[in-house]
Design an enzyme around this catalytic site. Structure first.
Site, PDB file in Angstrom:
ATOM      1  N   LYS A  22     -53.667  24.054  14.034  1.00 24.39           N
ATOM      2  CA  LYS A  22     -52.203  24.280  14.117  1.00 24.39           C
ATOM      3  C   LYS A  22     -51.636  23.792  15.442  1.00 24.39           C
ATOM      4  CE  LYS A  22     -49.235  28.292  15.005  1.00 24.39           C
ATOM      5  NZ  LYS A  22     -49.393  28.376  16.469  1.00 24.39           N
ATOM      6  N   ASN A  23     -52.228  24.219  16.536  1.00 20.04           N
ATOM      7  CA  ASN A  23     -51.600  23.936  17.827  1.00 20.04           C
ATOM      8  C   ASN A  23     -51.743  22.474  18.250  1.00 20.04           C
ATOM      9  OD1 ASN A  23     -50.649  26.506  17.950  1.00 20.04           O
ATOM     10  ND2 ASN A  23     -52.207  27.274  19.368  1.00 20.04           N
ATOM     11  N   CYS A 117     -43.990  33.714  18.347  1.00 20.99           N
ATOM     12  CA  CYS A 117     -44.485  35.086  18.500  1.00 20.99           C
ATOM     13  C   CYS A 117     -43.995  35.669  19.816  1.00 20.99           C
ATOM     14  CB  CYS A 117     -46.010  35.104  18.518  1.00 20.99           C
ATOM     15  SG  CYS A 117     -46.749  34.636  16.961  1.00 20.99           S
ATOM     16  N   ARG A 122     -41.855  34.561  27.687  1.00 23.44           N
ATOM     17  CA  ARG A 122     -42.543  33.280  27.519  1.00 23.44           C
ATOM     18  C   ARG A 122     -41.708  32.186  28.200  1.00 23.44           C
ATOM     19  NH1 ARG A 122     -45.488  32.817  21.733  1.00 23.44           N
ATOM     20  NH2 ARG A 122     -46.498  31.149  22.888  1.00 23.44           N
ATOM     21  N   ASP A 306     -55.581  33.848  21.718  1.00 22.17           N
ATOM     22  CA  ASP A 306     -55.226  33.881  20.291  1.00 22.17           C
ATOM     23  C   ASP A 306     -56.334  34.488  19.425  1.00 22.17           C
ATOM     24  OD1 ASP A 306     -52.806  32.837  20.923  1.00 22.17           O
ATOM     25  OD2 ASP A 306     -53.107  30.886  19.987  1.00 22.17           O
ATOM     26  N   ARG A 398     -47.556  31.362   8.977  1.00 20.58           N
ATOM     27  CA  ARG A 398     -47.258  30.367  10.009  1.00 20.58           C
ATOM     28  C   ARG A 398     -48.512  29.598  10.429  1.00 20.58           C
ATOM     29  NH1 ARG A 398     -45.354  32.703  15.074  1.00 20.58           N
ATOM     30  NH2 ARG A 398     -45.760  30.528  15.559  1.00 20.58           N
TER      31      ARG A 398
HETATM   32  C1  UD1 Z   1     -49.868  28.121  23.450  1.00 18.64           C
HETATM   33  C2  UD1 Z   1     -50.120  28.493  22.026  1.00 18.64           C
HETATM   34  C3  UD1 Z   1     -50.286  29.995  21.910  1.00 18.64           C
HETATM   35  C4  UD1 Z   1     -51.356  30.482  22.877  1.00 18.64           C
HETATM   36  C5  UD1 Z   1     -51.098  29.970  24.291  1.00 18.64           C
HETATM   37  C6  UD1 Z   1     -52.213  30.287  25.278  1.00 18.64           C
HETATM   38  C7  UD1 Z   1     -48.861  26.801  20.802  1.00 18.64           C
HETATM   39  C8  UD1 Z   1     -47.713  26.521  19.904  1.00 18.64           C
HETATM   40  N1  UD1 Z   1     -48.990  28.057  21.208  1.00 18.64           N
HETATM   41  O1  UD1 Z   1     -48.660  28.742  23.826  1.00 18.64           O
HETATM   42  O2  UD1 Z   1     -50.665  30.276  20.571  1.00 18.64           O
HETATM   43  O3  UD1 Z   1     -51.325  31.901  22.897  1.00 18.64           O
HETATM   44  O4  UD1 Z   1     -50.951  28.553  24.280  1.00 18.64           O
HETATM   45  O5  UD1 Z   1     -53.413  29.705  24.851  1.00 18.64           O
HETATM   46  O6  UD1 Z   1     -49.649  25.925  21.123  1.00 18.64           O
HETATM   47  N2  UD1 Z   1     -46.179  30.158  31.552  1.00 18.64           N
HETATM   48  C9  UD1 Z   1     -45.301  30.149  32.614  1.00 18.64           C
HETATM   49  N3  UD1 Z   1     -44.388  29.118  32.689  1.00 18.64           N
HETATM   50  C10 UD1 Z   1     -44.313  28.128  31.755  1.00 18.64           C
HETATM   51  C11 UD1 Z   1     -45.223  28.151  30.672  1.00 18.64           C
HETATM   52  C12 UD1 Z   1     -46.138  29.184  30.602  1.00 18.64           C
HETATM   53  O7  UD1 Z   1     -45.321  31.017  33.469  1.00 18.64           O
HETATM   54  O8  UD1 Z   1     -43.472  27.232  31.874  1.00 18.64           O
HETATM   55  C13 UD1 Z   1     -47.184  31.252  31.453  1.00 18.64           C
HETATM   56  C14 UD1 Z   1     -46.961  32.132  30.233  1.00 18.64           C
HETATM   57  O9  UD1 Z   1     -46.059  33.178  30.522  1.00 18.64           O
HETATM   58  C15 UD1 Z   1     -48.361  32.627  29.969  1.00 18.64           C
HETATM   59  C16 UD1 Z   1     -49.257  31.465  30.407  1.00 18.64           C
HETATM   60  O10 UD1 Z   1     -48.453  30.642  31.239  1.00 18.64           O
HETATM   61  O11 UD1 Z   1     -48.645  33.755  30.775  1.00 18.64           O
HETATM   62  C17 UD1 Z   1     -49.809  30.624  29.272  1.00 18.64           C
HETATM   63  O12 UD1 Z   1     -48.762  30.112  28.505  1.00 18.64           O
HETATM   64  P1  UD1 Z   1     -48.897  28.723  27.714  1.00 18.64           P
HETATM   65  O13 UD1 Z   1     -50.291  28.233  27.804  1.00 18.64           O
HETATM   66  O14 UD1 Z   1     -47.781  27.831  28.135  1.00 18.64           O
HETATM   67  O15 UD1 Z   1     -48.635  29.153  26.228  1.00 18.64           O
HETATM   68  P2  UD1 Z   1     -47.883  28.330  25.120  1.00 18.64           P
HETATM   69  O16 UD1 Z   1     -48.073  26.865  25.323  1.00 18.64           O
HETATM   70  O17 UD1 Z   1     -46.476  28.867  24.980  1.00 18.64           O
END
Ligand code: UD1
Length: 422
Positions: A22-23, A117, A122, A306, A398
């Site tokens: 998915k991701n 989610c 986020r 996850d 999803r």
């Molecule tokens: C992706 C996955 C999600 C998974 C996550 C962590 C998708 C669609 N989703 O989410 O299922 O749980 O990776 O493996 O691929 N953060 C910041 N600033 C930012 C971005 C992130 O502070 O600009 C922090 C977040 O609050 C969190 C951490 O970084 O604590 C990890 O987030 P991130 O790896 O970006 O998650 P997603 O890409 O949203």
């Protein structure tokens, strides 16, 4: 409305084929818009997040066809950088990849703040930091992120947090930027490597994906290609944990065992046998109470966040007390209230859940709080005696293709039931 009805207690035996990741798919599908010709993407999971993403692509003007199961053909030649509204992004976190793609291709992108989610705040500050470092001007108005530039120019970007989304989004924006972009402190998840491989097969020049430093030399043009998405690490892990929890002998097929190592190691800590083959893992479990263990989620190659709700569910019947530490998200234990309804003994304190094993979970009506929490409820239902119903399953749709069919094929008693809302 629909729910799952599960009669727990059956052991699982047989083979489960894992779908595409998915991701990875949710980044690769929008990335196909870089080509002004057709991309054929194979091993695409048939899940609602992918359908939401293809709907957005069609709205932008892409031709998207689905000539056979698991295959999408995307032609981006008529795409325009239209504003992507909240109605389109609400259901889908990964809609934010369209910022990187449209900015990289057209020098302008307007995408409503993403949904998906909820497990704490986020933020997208690191995505924005990356776009700005490449020369874009980014502003947020009425909950729409606007990014524009005359041209993108390569830069060195140090990500302050290890973020999957920011790493992929900056990689997308930089693919056509002038010069060599360096992303430091990059995330290393398998789907980051998959996105880089996809872009490289379109003619991009990306090196180092899968390490902390990714180097992207901008190219003028990207072309069409044929590409097959990697297997879904989290779907595979979910079924591994299900087999471990209820007992049996299940071959999880079409996987890359290396991607599953952190999950395999924890299952072995619990006393479960996992045998790795070239493209499958076999999980053999007596289905008796697992050994207590300590799990801490961290970015790849650590234990994936996850998989946290599913693994915590397995630990509900452990011998002794297990500790689960959630180190990625601030608020990812909401689902434990549902497990408590089934008799679990879990105390949550900040980022840590203490799970004292009980003999057995008992059936109860529960809800999917989010995608992976929903998968955890399915596992809990398989473990419990009696009839469990899991509501709000559109969240599970999803990310899991043919969940009922795959579990039924290995002996689970689970069905999808339509009911009238009160
Ligand atoms: C992706 C996955 C999600 C998974 C996550 C962590 C998708 C669609 N989703 O989410 O299922 O749980 O990776 O493996 O691929 N953060 C910041 N600033 C930012 C971005 C992130 O502070 O600009 C922090 C977040 O609050 C969190 C951490 O970084 O604590 C990890 O987030 P991130 O790896 O970006 O998650 P997603 O890409 O949203």
């Amino acid at each position: 409305m629909e729910k799952y009805v599960i009669h727990g207690g059956n052991k699982l035996n047989g083979t489960i084929n894992i779908s595409g990741a998915k991701n990875a798919a949710l980044a690769i599908i929008p990335a196909a818009l870089f080509a002004r010709e057709k991309c054929r993407i194979e091993n695409v999971p048939d899940i609602s997040d992918v359908r939401t993403m293809t709907k957005i692509l069609r709205y932008l003007g892409a031709e998207v066809s689905n000539p056979e199961k698991g295959v999408l053909v995307i032609d981006g030649k008529n795409v325009k950088p239209l504003t992507i509204t909240d109605e389109m992004t609400r259901k889908l976190r990964a809609s934010y990849y369209l910022l990187g793609v449209l900015l990289g291709e057209f020098g302008q992108a307007a995408v409503a703040l993403p949904g998906g989610c909820y497990f704490g705040v986020r933020p997208v500050d690191q995505h924005i930091k990356g776009f700005e470092a490449l020369g874009a001007t980014v502003s947020t108005e009425n909950a729409v992120i606007n990014a524009t530039c005359d041209e993108l120019v390569a830069s060195s970007i140090y990500l302050d947090v290890v973020s999957v989304g920011a790493t992929m989004n900056v990689m997308l924006a930089a693919v056509k930027a002038k010069g060599k972009t360096v992303i430091e402190n990059a995330a290393r998840e398998p789907h980051i490597v998959d996105l880089a491989n996809f872009l490289n097969s379109m003619g991009a020049d990306i090196r180092g994906a899968g390490t902390e430093v990714i180097k992207i030399r901008g190219v003028e043009e990207l072309h069409g290609c044929t590409y097959s998405i990697i297997p879904d690490q989290i779907e595979a892990g979910t079924y591994m944990v299900a087999a471990a929890a209820v007992g049996g002998d299940v071959i999880i097929n079409n996987v890359i065992p290396k991607h599953l190592e952190s999950i395999t190691n924890k299952l072995e800590d619990c006393g479960v046998t996992v045998i790795e083959e070239d493209e499958s893992v076999r999980v053999i479990s007596e289905g008796c109470r697992p050994r207590a263990c300590r799990v801490k989620t961290t970015p790849h190659p650590g234990f994936p966040t996850d998989m946290q709700p599913q693994f915590a569910t397995l630990l509900c019947t452990c011998n002794g007390t297990s500790t689960v530490v959630e180190d990625v998200w601030d608020n990812r234990f909401k689902y434990v209230d549902q497990l408590r309804r089934m008799g679990a003994n879990i105390i949550v304190n900040g980022d840590t859940a203490l799970i004292t094993g009980v003999d057995k979970l008992h059936a109860a009506p529960v809800e999917a709080d989010d995608l992976r929490a929903g998968a955890a409820m399915v596992i809990a239902g398989l473990m419990a005696d009696g009839e469990t119903s899991v509501g709000n399953i559109k969240l599970i749709d999803r990310g899991y293709e043919d969940l009922v069919e795959k579990l039924t094929a290995v002996g689970a008693d689970i069905s999808r039931v339509t009911f009238e809302e009160d």
